[in-house]
Scaffold this motif. Sequence first.
Motif, PDB file in Angstrom:
ATOM      1  N   PRO A 132       0.831  -1.209   0.000  1.00  0.00           N
ATOM      2  CA  PRO A 132       0.000   0.000   0.000  1.00  0.00           C
ATOM      3  C   PRO A 132       0.867   1.262   0.000  1.00  0.00           C
ATOM      4  N   ASP A 133       0.458   2.252  -0.762  1.00  0.00           N
ATOM      5  CA  ASP A 133       1.168   3.518  -0.973  1.00  0.00           C
ATOM      6  C   ASP A 133       2.400   3.359  -1.868  1.00  0.00           C
ATOM      7  N   GLY A 134       2.627   2.140  -2.368  1.00  0.00           N
ATOM      8  CA  GLY A 134       3.725   1.930  -3.303  1.00  0.00           C
ATOM      9  C   GLY A 134       3.383   2.426  -4.696  1.00  0.00           C
ATOM     10  N   HIS A 135       4.381   2.431  -5.566  1.00  0.00           N
ATOM     11  CA  HIS A 135       4.205   2.973  -6.918  1.00  0.00           C
ATOM     12  C   HIS A 135       4.700   2.003  -7.982  1.00  0.00           C
ATOM     13  N   TYR A 136       3.967   1.961  -9.074  1.00  0.00           N
ATOM     14  CA  TYR A 136       4.367   1.223 -10.272  1.00  0.00           C
ATOM     15  C   TYR A 136       4.832   2.244 -11.303  1.00  0.00           C
ATOM     16  N   ILE A 137       6.029   2.048 -11.834  1.00  0.00           N
ATOM     17  CA  ILE A 137       6.558   2.906 -12.888  1.00  0.00           C
ATOM     18  C   ILE A 137       6.617   2.081 -14.166  1.00  0.00           C
ATOM     19  N   GLY A 138       5.868   2.504 -15.170  1.00  0.00           N
ATOM     20  CA  GLY A 138       5.791   1.786 -16.431  1.00  0.00           C
ATOM     21  C   GLY A 138       6.485   2.540 -17.551  1.00  0.00           C
ATOM     22  N   ILE A 139       7.359   1.857 -18.284  1.00  0.00           N
ATOM     23  CA  ILE A 139       8.033   2.400 -19.461  1.00  0.00           C
ATOM     24  C   ILE A 139       7.856   1.348 -20.554  1.00  0.00           C
ATOM     25  N   THR A 140       7.072   1.672 -21.586  1.00  0.00           N
ATOM     26  CA  THR A 140       6.651   0.616 -22.506  1.00  0.00           C
ATOM     27  C   THR A 140       6.404   1.177 -23.905  1.00  0.00           C
ATOM     28  N   PRO A 141       6.505   0.371 -24.952  1.00  0.00           N
ATOM     29  CA  PRO A 141       6.284   0.868 -26.313  1.00  0.00           C
ATOM     30  C   PRO A 141       4.852   1.326 -26.543  1.00  0.00           C
ATOM     31  N   ALA A 142       4.702   2.429 -27.280  1.00  0.00           N
ATOM     32  CA  ALA A 142       3.374   2.942 -27.614  1.00  0.00           C
ATOM     33  C   ALA A 142       3.103   2.887 -29.109  1.00  0.00           C
ATOM     34  N   ASN A 143       3.968   3.469 -29.918  1.00  0.00           N
ATOM     35  CA  ASN A 143       3.730   3.575 -31.361  1.00  0.00           C
ATOM     36  C   ASN A 143       4.973   3.163 -32.147  1.00  0.00           C
ATOM     37  N   ASN A 144       4.732   2.560 -33.308  1.00  0.00           N
ATOM     38  CA  ASN A 144       5.784   2.326 -34.301  1.00  0.00           C
ATOM     39  C   ASN A 144       6.952   1.488 -33.782  1.00  0.00           C
ATOM     40  N   GLN A 145       6.641   0.528 -32.929  1.00  0.00           N
ATOM     41  CA  GLN A 145       7.669  -0.394 -32.460  1.00  0.00           C
ATOM     42  C   GLN A 145       7.206  -1.848 -32.631  1.00  0.00           C
ATOM     43  N   MET A 146       6.392  -2.082 -33.642  1.00  0.00           N
ATOM     44  CA  MET A 146       5.913  -3.419 -33.920  1.00  0.00           C
ATOM     45  C   MET A 146       7.078  -4.366 -34.128  1.00  0.00           C
ATOM     46  N   GLY A 147       7.009  -5.521 -33.485  1.00  0.00           N
ATOM     47  CA  GLY A 147       8.081  -6.495 -33.580  1.00  0.00           C
ATOM     48  C   GLY A 147       9.041  -6.441 -32.414  1.00  0.00           C
ATOM     49  N   HIS A 148       9.001  -5.352 -31.637  1.00  0.00           N
ATOM     50  CA  HIS A 148       9.867  -5.249 -30.458  1.00  0.00           C
ATOM     51  C   HIS A 148       9.468  -6.296 -29.416  1.00  0.00           C
ATOM     52  N   GLY A 149       8.186  -6.428 -29.190  1.00  0.00           N
ATOM     53  CA  GLY A 149       7.670  -7.401 -28.233  1.00  0.00           C
ATOM     54  C   GLY A 149       6.378  -7.986 -28.763  1.00  0.00           C
ATOM     55  N   PHE A 150       5.617  -8.625 -27.875  1.00  0.00           N
ATOM     56  CA  PHE A 150       4.305  -9.129 -28.273  1.00  0.00           C
ATOM     57  C   PHE A 150       3.320  -7.989 -28.510  1.00  0.00           C
ATOM     58  N   TYR A 151       3.463  -6.889 -27.744  1.00  0.00           N
ATOM     59  CA  TYR A 151       2.418  -5.859 -27.712  1.00  0.00           C
ATOM     60  C   TYR A 151       2.997  -4.448 -27.798  1.00  0.00           C
ATOM     61  N   GLN A 152       2.135  -3.518 -28.257  1.00  0.00           N
ATOM     62  CA  GLN A 152       2.274  -2.081 -28.041  1.00  0.00           C
ATOM     63  C   GLN A 152       1.019  -1.648 -27.285  1.00  0.00           C
ATOM     64  N   PHE A 153       1.145  -0.647 -26.391  1.00  0.00           N
ATOM     65  CA  PHE A 153       0.047  -0.329 -25.494  1.00  0.00           C
ATOM     66  C   PHE A 153      -0.479   1.091 -25.699  1.00  0.00           C
ATOM     67  N   SER A 154      -1.750   1.280 -25.320  1.00  0.00           N
ATOM     68  CA  SER A 154      -2.391   2.589 -25.413  1.00  0.00           C
ATOM     69  C   SER A 154      -2.554   3.179 -24.013  1.00  0.00           C
ATOM     70  N   PRO A 155      -2.620   4.516 -23.910  1.00  0.00           N
ATOM     71  CA  PRO A 155      -2.861   5.132 -22.608  1.00  0.00           C
ATOM     72  C   PRO A 155      -4.154   4.639 -21.946  1.00  0.00           C
ATOM     73  N   GLU A 156      -5.215   4.489 -22.737  1.00  0.00           N
ATOM     74  CA  GLU A 156      -6.507   4.073 -22.158  1.00  0.00           C
ATOM     75  C   GLU A 156      -6.367   2.758 -21.396  1.00  0.00           C
ATOM     76  N   LEU A 157      -5.603   1.816 -21.915  1.00  0.00           N
ATOM     77  CA  LEU A 157      -5.435   0.534 -21.244  1.00  0.00           C
ATOM     78  C   LEU A 157      -4.950   0.734 -19.818  1.00  0.00           C
ATOM     79  N   TYR A 158      -3.906   1.541 -19.662  1.00  0.00           N
ATOM     80  CA  TYR A 158      -3.343   1.717 -18.327  1.00  0.00           C
ATOM     81  C   TYR A 158      -4.213   2.591 -17.435  1.00  0.00           C
ATOM     82  N   PHE A 159      -4.910   3.572 -17.992  1.00  0.00           N
ATOM     83  CA  PHE A 159      -5.847   4.348 -17.175  1.00  0.00           C
ATOM     84  C   PHE A 159      -6.953   3.459 -16.609  1.00  0.00           C
ATOM     85  N   ARG A 160      -7.414   2.493 -17.391  1.00  0.00           N
ATOM     86  CA  ARG A 160      -8.488   1.617 -16.924  1.00  0.00           C
ATOM     87  C   ARG A 160      -7.956   0.551 -15.951  1.00  0.00           C
ATOM     88  N   ILE A 161      -6.717   0.110 -16.167  1.00  0.00           N
ATOM     89  CA  ILE A 161      -6.136  -0.889 -15.268  1.00  0.00           C
ATOM     90  C   ILE A 161      -5.808  -0.278 -13.913  1.00  0.00           C
TER      91      ILE A 161
END
Length: 297
Positions: A132-161
């Motif tokens: 509790p009161d801890g923080h998650y710091i996320g640094i992840t591909p958003a655009n134009n990095q297809m093939g870097h990993g399985f996924y690219q992510f959108s802001p909405e995904l993380y706002f909802r999560i």
Amino acid sequence: MGISKTDCRLLFYSGTVGVDFKNTLTLGRQNLYASIKDIQSCIEKYKSGKLALAQVQFTDEFCEPLFKILGAEHIDSIDYSAYQNATLIHDLNFPVPENYKNRYSCVVDGGTIEHIFNFPVAVRNCMEMLAPDGHYIGITPANNQMGHGFYQFSPELYFRIFSEDNGFRIKKMFVTLPAGDEVWYEVADPKSVKSRGTIINSYPLSLMFIAEKIAVMPVFSTAPQQSDYSFAWNTFESLEKKNVSQSGGYTKYLYRKLLPVRVRTIFRNIHDIFRKEKVDTKELGTINPEHFRKTEI
């Protein structure tokens, strides 16, 4: 997986908005790509470090000394394999053991979670490992990095999560160029702006955010839903049940009840043409500044 000059800035900035690195977990051992000069610059700029450069030793290619400067007294790393000598060996595609939960003041994803197939399980693990009161710091591909990993992510995904439904809140979210051009845009929650925040551009972008754990709650007891669809479903339900208050008032209720969908769509498109501002940017392309606001950190 590694901490670049740009990522380093986000980490030091995080210290100025309440992130405690005392008991840190990284997803995978993070390579250190930021230079000593970059780190010293961040120490001077943000004043959020706990140790000076001279108080740590950089003996290999990994980033544990950087986290010590940020205030880490204990640093774990979790990985599928022991190939880089992570301290915890666990496949994040599967739930973590109970003794891993509510344990860390900070969980840092420096570019790992997009490589994990079972993303919902992996991100829930991260959320549950935070105290509790801890923080998650996320640094992840958003655009134009297809093939870097399985996924690219959108802001909405993380706002909802990372929402109050799951015991979290997003403190800050940015998109930036991972090449280190020092250009930052703060991202608004599509739910608050009431429209999708989309980007069509020609540069690779990184999505970076800081989320705080505000309560211990069951994660994903209700599946996250995209905000514009939730709004459409609630509107439909309000019309079906003749619920004026749920529609946002009598005028909106009549507008939605009496006008055909095609007519409402025409009105909305006209409204967007004349009322929604569009700005051409070098980094992001054409954007709505309600969603993406150029900023400094």
